[in-house]
Design an enzyme around this catalytic site. Structure first.
Site, PDB file in Angstrom:
ATOM      1  N   ARG A  37       1.023  -1.457   0.105  1.00 45.53           N
ATOM      2  CA  ARG A  37      -0.024  -0.078  -0.004  1.00 45.53           C
ATOM      3  C   ARG A  37       0.812   1.056  -0.055  1.00 45.53           C
ATOM      4  NH1 ARG A  37      -5.357  -1.764   3.336  1.00 45.53           N
ATOM      5  NH2 ARG A  37      -6.599  -2.184   1.713  1.00 45.53           N
ATOM      6  N   LYS A 199     -18.757 -16.088   0.685  1.00 45.56           N
ATOM      7  CA  LYS A 199     -20.238 -15.982   0.901  1.00 45.56           C
ATOM      8  C   LYS A 199     -21.115 -15.301  -0.151  1.00 45.56           C
ATOM      9  CE  LYS A 199     -19.351 -15.067   5.911  1.00 45.56           C
ATOM     10  NZ  LYS A 199     -18.655 -13.885   6.402  1.00 45.56           N
ATOM     11  N   GLY A 350      -9.771  -8.195  -1.275  1.00 46.37           N
ATOM     12  CA  GLY A 350      -8.529  -8.590  -0.445  1.00 46.37           C
ATOM     13  C   GLY A 350      -8.180  -9.926  -0.658  1.00 46.37           C
ATOM     14  N   GLY A 373     -13.031  -3.989   0.256  1.00 52.99           N
ATOM     15  CA  GLY A 373     -14.345  -3.502   0.317  1.00 52.99           C
ATOM     16  C   GLY A 373     -14.775  -2.625  -0.657  1.00 52.99           C
ATOM     17  N   TRP A 406       5.811   3.767 -38.817  1.00 56.11           N
ATOM     18  CA  TRP A 406       7.274   3.258 -39.395  1.00 56.11           C
ATOM     19  C   TRP A 406       7.351   3.913 -40.729  1.00 56.11           C
ATOM     20  CZ3 TRP A 406       6.045  -2.777 -38.605  1.00 56.11           C
ATOM     21  CH2 TRP A 406       6.033  -3.193 -37.350  1.00 56.11           C
TER      22      TRP A 406
END
Ligand code: 13P
Length: 645
Positions: A37, A199, A350, A373, A406
């Site tokens: 971080r 979950k 996370g 979150g 090019w």
């Protein structure tokens, strides 16, 4: 999603308050276990130091409950930051108060100050107006770079921002918004989402918000068991949060959802030696599902094959414990492979980030969000308070383009070899669109070499008709058939050596758009015109005739190439380029729309080299470059592509 950026602010020599997310994980002995971080905010800090701003950094660390807690002091972070920056970081023992005000006001330009943990004061989480005022009094400018805390409506992330006229996003915040918004708003298809984690409750919002945008959504991780249970299957001792079954049932009706076909089971997470894969309808009562099985990995890999956008949130199994990390590792490997082929891959949440770290893949995806979150809430389509607080002074956050012209160099056999080497050299390049414009005769072989790579291809010129008796010419239709996505129009060499007029350019622009090519419209003044102060008059003419009839729906790139800087070694200074680019953007705003002005990439061309690219790209309205001479050498072009890294 558009916000004002630190790059829009006048920060030269100013005191700039920067809300960073230095909420680093700490080991038992109080040391920092990973400084990712801190590293993530270095871009903004260095950007400000380069402009001799006094950088006042503020963050929270842990949850000290509104009172000082020596275990959660940011002093360790000040020490680490000082090591990384190789310069002193002044530490303010309190984030507010007279001593801190004194320290800040007496600090010299280009000093770095880190304030003590904001959450040592209850006013931070309460978003207390008095506390906001105290904090705001420290800086003349406000920048929020703390994406990881953007879902909190706290004093330093929301309240104090209102006290500044132009609150702005830091570079990290900008990158987070750009990537996350792009998967929600403008994904390239096929677009596949991979959702895992434990979950359904945590991910239901993300799944529901992503389903309308994606082509397929893969379900893995613990939450798969709610889906299996919703289908009436036996799930043994696997985790399931009973109350989410209904939600899983509703979501599972969507045909885009892809569920696992087998799972790895064991009696418990500590019995890895007894792990085995079983079909999803044969989970024994006394066993626990802990990972997706090998057939599911294959199924997911086949769905991911060829995906151009991938968003991944949540691991596929209990990756912290072997052998239940296999599903997550394999999916991570597949996502990294897609990134190498030029797909946009965004990983959030996370746990998925922890998994990427564990496997050493942190830098091998297009974007690994620093927010847990915050990232999930963003993907749910919520407006985060910390982002909302950055105000409505909207500005687009545009993906930079690095393009190679090019010209009449490299015969097809050379071009082919060069293109294939370039693809290797540029593997893993993120955060850029790379384009090459080979000579017409080499287009086909180059396009072939570039298939499934990060590099796209365009033509240097087209004829405005579709087909017919036009000896020696090539139309947009030919380029599209070969696999080109872009075309240069109105290059100064075509204007000045081959007498192309503004009217002719306009016909070509229309032909390109009709065929589905993105025109890269070149414009720029000659030396005498600049010396006569006619730069903007020339550009006004070139743009208003050449781009007549363009609407907001048309995708367009503009390249500003001052004729006096092309092939001469005389680059426009960053300030000169910025001045003209800003003018061009205001032209787009006046003549097309605000939306087009926000979105249109404006490239600079004219003696761009590895040693001037970094400074040019620091300018707010320089969205990329069109490189001639320096693009003919693989190494120097690769260095230009990887500017500022
Ligand atoms: P140079 O980078 O060689 O100056 O060429 C610029 C250009 O014309 C690209 O289109």
């Amino acid at each position: 999603m558009r916000k004002l950026s630190v790059r829009d602010l006048d920060v030269q020599g100013r005191r700039v308050f920067v809300r960073v997310d230095f909420n680093v994980p700490l080991a038992e002995d109080g040391s920092i276990s990973t400084d990712a971080r801190i590293q993530a905010s270095l871009g903004t800090i260095q950007f400000l130091l380069k402009r001799r701003a006094t950088v006042i950094l503020a963050s929270h660390l842990g949850k000290p409950d509104g009172k000082p807690d020596p275990k959660l002091s940011l002093r360790v972070v000040a020490d680490r930051l000082s090591e990384i920056l190789g310069k002193e970081v002044l530490f303010a023992e309190d984030c507010i108060g007279p001593e801190t005000r004194k320290l800040v006001s007496e600090a010299p330009p280009a000093a770095v100050i880190l304030l003590e943990n904001l959450r040592f004061h209850p006013g931070e989480t309460a978003n207390d107006p008095e506390f906001c005022k105290e904090l705001a009094g420290l800086g003349e400018r406000y920048v929020n770079d703390a994406f990881g805390t953007a879902h909190r409506s706290h004093a330093s992330t929301a309240g104090m921002a209102e006290l500044f006229e132009r609150p702005a996003a830091g570079l990290l915040m900008e990158e987070e918004i750009r990537y996350l918004a792009s998967v929600l708003e403008a994904p390239r298809h096929p677009h596949v989402a991979i959702i895992g984690g434990s979950k359904v409750k945590d991910k239901a919002g993300v799944i529901a918000n992503l389903l309308p945008q994606v082509d397929k959504l893969l379900i893995g991780g613990g939450l798969m068991f709610d889906f299996l249970k919703a289908q009436g299957k036996e799930i043994g001792k696997s985790i399931s949060t009973g109350d989410s079954i209904r939600r899983a049932q509703e979501l599972a009706r969507n045909p885009k959802l892809v569920l696992p076909v087998d799972v790895v089971v064991a009696p418990d997470p500590d019995s890895g030696d007894k792990a085995r894969a079983v079909p999803v309808d044969k989970i024994p009562k006394n066993q626990m599902g802990l990972d997706i099985g090998p057939k599911t990995v294959e199924l997911f890999q086949s769905v991911l094959d060829g995906a151009r956008t991938v968003v991944w949130a949540g691991p596929m199994g209990m990756f912290e414990k072997q052998p239940f990390d296999k599903g997550t590792t394999e999916i991570a490997r597949t996502v990294v492979g897609l990134t190498d082929k030029g797909s946009t891959t965004v990983v959030g949440g996370g746990d998925s980030l922890a998994a990427l770290y564990k496997f050493g893949f942190r830098d091998r995806v297009s974007h690994a969000s620093t927010g847990g979150g915050a990232c999930l809430q963003f993907l749910e389509g919520r407006v985060l308070p910390g982002i909302r607080a950055l105000g409505d002074a909207y500005r687009a956050i545009r993906t930079p383009i690095v393009a190679a012209n090019w010209k009449m160099h490299k015969v097809p056999s050379e071009a082919r070899k060069f293109a294939s080497e370039l693809v290797q050299e540029l593997r893993g390049v993120r955060n850029r669109e790379v384009l090459v414009f080979p000579p017409t005769a080499a287009l086909q072989v180059v396009c072939y070499e570039l298939t499934n790579s990060v590099v796209a291809c365009g033509g240097q010129n087209i004829h405005w008709e579709k087909s017919g008796a036009f000896t020696g010419e090539t139309s947009a239709k030919f380029l599209v058939d070969i696999g080109c996505s872009h075309v240069l129009i109105g290059h100064s060499e075509r204007r000045h050596l081959f007498g192309e007029t503004d009217e002719l350019c306009a016909r070509k622009v229309r032909a390109a758009l009709e065929a589905g090519l993105v025109p890269v419209f070149c414009c720029g003044e000659k030396l005498a015109e600049r010396e006569d102060d006619r730069t903007f008059a020339v550009l006004e003419r070139q743009l208003s005739i050449g781009l007549e009839g363009i609407t907001e729906k048309d995708e367009l790139v503009i390249a500003y190439e001052p004729v006096w800087a092309i092939g001469t070694g005389r680059t426009a200074t960053p300030a000169q380029a910025q001045e003209v680019h800003r003018w061009i953007r205001s032209w787009v705003l006046r003549s097309i729309s605000l939306e087009a002005a926000d979105r249109t990439r404006i490239l600079y061309g004219g003696s761009v080299k590895p040693d001037n690219i970094d400074d040019l790209m620091d300018e707010r309205d320089v969205d990329g470059v069109l490189v001639g001479g320096a693009s003919l050498d693989r190494e120097s072009f690769a260095r230009i592509v990887r500017y500022q890294t």
